[in-house]
Every structure is written in C-alpha cells, then in structure tokens.
Design a protein around this motif. Structure first.
Motif, PDB file in Angstrom:
ATOM      1  N   LYS A 149       0.812  -1.217   0.000  1.00  0.00           N
ATOM      2  CA  LYS A 149       0.000   0.000   0.000  1.00  0.00           C
ATOM      3  C   LYS A 149       0.849   1.273   0.000  1.00  0.00           C
ATOM      4  N   GLY A 150       2.162   1.110   0.107  1.00  0.00           N
ATOM      5  CA  GLY A 150       3.000   2.291   0.135  1.00  0.00           C
ATOM      6  C   GLY A 150       4.465   1.934  -0.020  1.00  0.00           C
ATOM      7  N   LYS A 151       5.307   2.970   0.012  1.00  0.00           N
ATOM      8  CA  LYS A 151       6.751   2.781  -0.119  1.00  0.00           C
ATOM      9  C   LYS A 151       7.479   3.546   0.974  1.00  0.00           C
ATOM     10  N   ILE A 152       8.509   2.916   1.524  1.00  0.00           N
ATOM     11  CA  ILE A 152       9.352   3.538   2.543  1.00  0.00           C
ATOM     12  C   ILE A 152      10.759   3.649   1.990  1.00  0.00           C
ATOM     13  N   TYR A 153      11.276   4.855   1.878  1.00  0.00           N
ATOM     14  CA  TYR A 153      12.618   5.075   1.342  1.00  0.00           C
ATOM     15  C   TYR A 153      13.617   5.230   2.490  1.00  0.00           C
ATOM     16  N   LEU A 154      14.700   4.462   2.441  1.00  0.00           N
ATOM     17  CA  LEU A 154      15.717   4.484   3.486  1.00  0.00           C
ATOM     18  C   LEU A 154      16.919   5.309   3.052  1.00  0.00           C
ATOM     19  N   ASN A 155      17.645   5.838   4.025  1.00  0.00           N
ATOM     20  CA  ASN A 155      18.911   6.486   3.693  1.00  0.00           C
ATOM     21  C   ASN A 155      19.995   5.418   3.545  1.00  0.00           C
ATOM     22  N   ALA A 156      21.160   5.804   3.054  1.00  0.00           N
ATOM     23  CA  ALA A 156      22.220   4.842   2.747  1.00  0.00           C
ATOM     24  C   ALA A 156      22.655   4.051   3.980  1.00  0.00           C
ATOM     25  N   PRO A 216      17.725   4.614  -1.506  1.00  0.00           N
ATOM     26  CA  PRO A 216      17.678   6.020  -1.945  1.00  0.00           C
ATOM     27  C   PRO A 216      17.547   6.165  -3.451  1.00  0.00           C
ATOM     28  N   GLU A 217      18.071   5.187  -4.209  1.00  0.00           N
ATOM     29  CA  GLU A 217      18.019   5.241  -5.678  1.00  0.00           C
ATOM     30  C   GLU A 217      16.713   4.698  -6.243  1.00  0.00           C
ATOM     31  N   GLY A 218      15.826   4.205  -5.376  1.00  0.00           N
ATOM     32  CA  GLY A 218      14.554   3.676  -5.839  1.00  0.00           C
ATOM     33  C   GLY A 218      14.549   2.183  -6.113  1.00  0.00           C
ATOM     34  N   LYS A 219      15.584   1.477  -5.680  1.00  0.00           N
ATOM     35  CA  LYS A 219      15.628   0.024  -5.851  1.00  0.00           C
ATOM     36  C   LYS A 219      14.768  -0.641  -4.784  1.00  0.00           C
ATOM     37  N   ASN A 220      13.964  -1.626  -5.206  1.00  0.00           N
ATOM     38  CA  ASN A 220      13.110  -2.350  -4.275  1.00  0.00           C
ATOM     39  C   ASN A 220      13.953  -3.365  -3.499  1.00  0.00           C
ATOM     40  N   LEU A 221      14.044  -3.195  -2.192  1.00  0.00           N
ATOM     41  CA  LEU A 221      14.854  -4.078  -1.363  1.00  0.00           C
ATOM     42  C   LEU A 221      14.046  -5.229  -0.774  1.00  0.00           C
TER      43      LEU A 221
END
Length: 361
Positions: A279-286, A323-328
């Motif tokens: 339902k959403g996306k969480i972006y992490l820092n490096a 941070p680059e938008g890669k799905n982890l």
C-alpha cells in the motif's frame, strides 16, 4: 534418501488437457492412482489442479465457438468445469477409499494475515482428517488485475503456507533445459543450487493452455526453494512420474531446486508472497540500507527513513526502497503513514517495520 511427510503437487493445464483443449481423463486417472500410492507410503498430498476451464470447454462446445470476452469465457467455462472437475476427482479418489475436499481461493485471500491463516487452518483440518485438499483459483469471480499469474504462483503460496517438504510442478516438459530442446548437447538441468542464475536459459513463451510459462515456474521455484522447500519441475505426461520422483529420487529426468538452509518463519513466508498487496513505499537512507541488508537482523526505525509514499494503515504491507529507488523487499507496517510521517527521521521511536515482519529480496 529424502523422506517426504507432506508435499504439494501442481498439475498444469498442459498435463490435463488434450490437443483439442478438452480434459484428458485418462491422464487424470493415472495421476490419482499415483497420489493414492503416495498416501499408502504415509505422504500427505495437497493437490493444486488446473483443468476447470478445459473441463468446461469440453462440456460447452457450442459456447466455445462463440465470440466472448476472454474473462467472460473463462468465468463461464470455469463455473461449469469446476463442478465437473471436482466430481471427477471425487469419483477417482473414491475408488481408492480416499476423500477429497475442494478449496477455491483468490489472490486477495492472501492479502491479510487473518485470511492467510484461515485458509491454512482449513487445509490443516482436512489433512488431519485424511482428506486430500484440491486447490484451484476461483476463476468464476476473479478479475484480471487480481488473478494469479497462473496456478504456479498459487502452488508456491500453498507450498510455503502448508510447510511442505517438496513442491512438484508437473508440466509438459522434462524440466529446464540448458539451451533449445532438441539441439545437440542440450539437456535438462538436473539440479539448481540456491545461488545459480538461470535467466539465460529461460524462454518467455507461454504454454499452450496455461496463463504462465517456464519463466514463471522458475521464479516461483526460486522463491519457494529459498524458503526451505525443495521444488521439482517434471513432465506430468511421463508414466508413474509422481511415484518415481518421490519414492525413487534420481530415477526421473527433472529439474530440482535445492532448498535453502535458512529457517524462514511463517510470518515471513506470508510477507514474501504478498508483494502484490503493498500500500506504500518507505525510502531508506544509505546508512539504513547498509544496516538492513547487513549480516545482523535489524528492524526499520524512523531515523533511517527519508520519505514515505502512499496511504497505508497499521498492518498493511509496504515496499522497502533504497535512496536510488531500488526495491529491497517488503514488510508489514507497525503503524499508519500519518504517525510514520510525524516520526520521520526521529530517534527513540518504535520500529515502523519490525524484523520479524520484514522480507528482503
């Protein structure tokens, strides 16, 4: 020799269907005989069976020639064929004094943990009482965007949900080849280690009557094997294929995916196979990415999150992004996006995604 206690067997459309698209009852009967034989050896079997649409097409020959929307046609054939298919299984298994039960499901039934556990409990009760579950997608009410890729995807969900030792995917080929079948030197890849990349060998063509293809089977097999389940892709048209695969390993040409050694929890298995419901996306820092993808298990804290997309609530699944938008990977949110946004970047806050509910690709 591997001792199997419980296995899932997926029988594809191209195994149960004749060239004219109707149901191959002779093949179906032979496979039922083999499953009955496995039961005598103490092996519980969960059957994921295609064939409802083929069965309905054979029953409604006039309708098959009419111009209909593909979804409408599938719903019609499935509605008629599902009843005919389960009745055929009922009669064939009854000859071996075995009871069967029908389990019709949809992709959205795996979207919440509660629905997931309800389905698992239903099939566990059946197995505990000696009943063979026969699982299929409920094509009569499924719509395109919520349909499984095909029953390969469904079989992967069932296999991990039911803690089987092996998933057998029966197709109309002997396995995955290391080149174009029929060319000199080309042969079946007999064993696939966890780290082996097979993308160069997989063709994208779909099979004649199924919705998926070998690339789908390979992707599902890889994911299921990583979760500790042996996966076997074999030719379902071969005589005694199930008996030989499971009672005499090594006697059949097939492709076996070696299971991973890690012990994946039931919760993580559900999360891993529910990526279509985020339902959403969480972006992490490096720094957070380095910690999450490191050797030690860590949860995702607000301090490591840079920004959030989507509108999710507590318990919803969210994609974990670099941070680059890669799905982890994917995880279950411990609280909603409103609270998460208020705590963004803060220390001393509870995890937004706990490690126990986090699956990394």
């Amino acid at each position: 020799m591997q001792q199997y206690r419980r296995v899932a067997v997926k029988i594809g459309s191209n195994v149960l269907t004749r060239k004219d698209g109707t149901l191959d009852v002779t093949r179906m009967s032979a496979l039922v005989d083999q499953i009955a034989g496995l039961r005598k050896h103490g092996i519980e079997v969960i059957l994921i069976s295609s064939g409802a649409v083929a069965s309905g097409r054979g029953e409604l020959k006039d309708a098959a020639s009419r111009r209909m929307d593909s979804v409408d046609q599938r719903q019609l054939f499935s509605a008629v064929g599902q009843a005919k298919l389960i009745n055929r299984y009922y009669e064939l298994f009854r000859e071996h004094h075995l009871a069967v039960g029908q389990v019709l499901t949809m992709k959205e039934n795996f979207s919440t943990r509660r629905h997931y556990l309800n389905q698992r409990n239903c099939m566990m009760v059946m197995l505990d009482n000696g009943v063979i579950p026969i699982v299929n997608e409920n094509d009569t009410v499924s719509v395109t965007e919520l349909m499984f890729t095909d029953n390969d995807e469904l079989s992967g969900l069932i296999a991990t949900m039911m803690d089987v030792q092996a998933l057998v995917i029966l197709s109309n080929v002997d396995g995955i080849f290391n080149g174009m079948p029929g060319e000199p030197g080309v042969e079946v890849i007999r064993e696939v280690a966890p780290e082996r990349d097979l993308r160069e060998y997989i063709r994208t063509e779909k099979s004649g009557f199924g919705r998926g293809g070998m690339i789908t089977k390979c992707n599902i097999a890889r994911k299921v094997a990583d979760e500790g389940v042996e996966v076997i892709i074999a030719n379902g048209r071969r005589d005694d294929v199930l008996t030989d695969l499971l009672l005499h390993p090594g006697s059949v040409v097939c492709t076996r995916f070696v299971p991973g050694e890690g012990n994946v929890s039931s919760v993580k298995k559900w999360v891993a196979h529910s990526t279509g419901f985020v339902k959403g996306k969480i972006y992490l820092n490096a720094r957070a990415v380095e910690a999450v993808c490191g050797e030690h298990a860590v949860s995702i804290l607000p301090v490591g999150i840079t920004h959030i997309e989507g509108d999710f609530e507590k318990g919803d699944l969210v994609s974990i992004m670099s941070p680059e938008g890669k799905n982890l990977g994917v995880g279950r949110a411990a609280y909603g996006c409103g609270e998460a946004l208020a705590q963004l970047g803060r220390h001393d806050c509870k995890p937004l995604v706990h490690y126990d509910y986090l699956y990394l690709e």
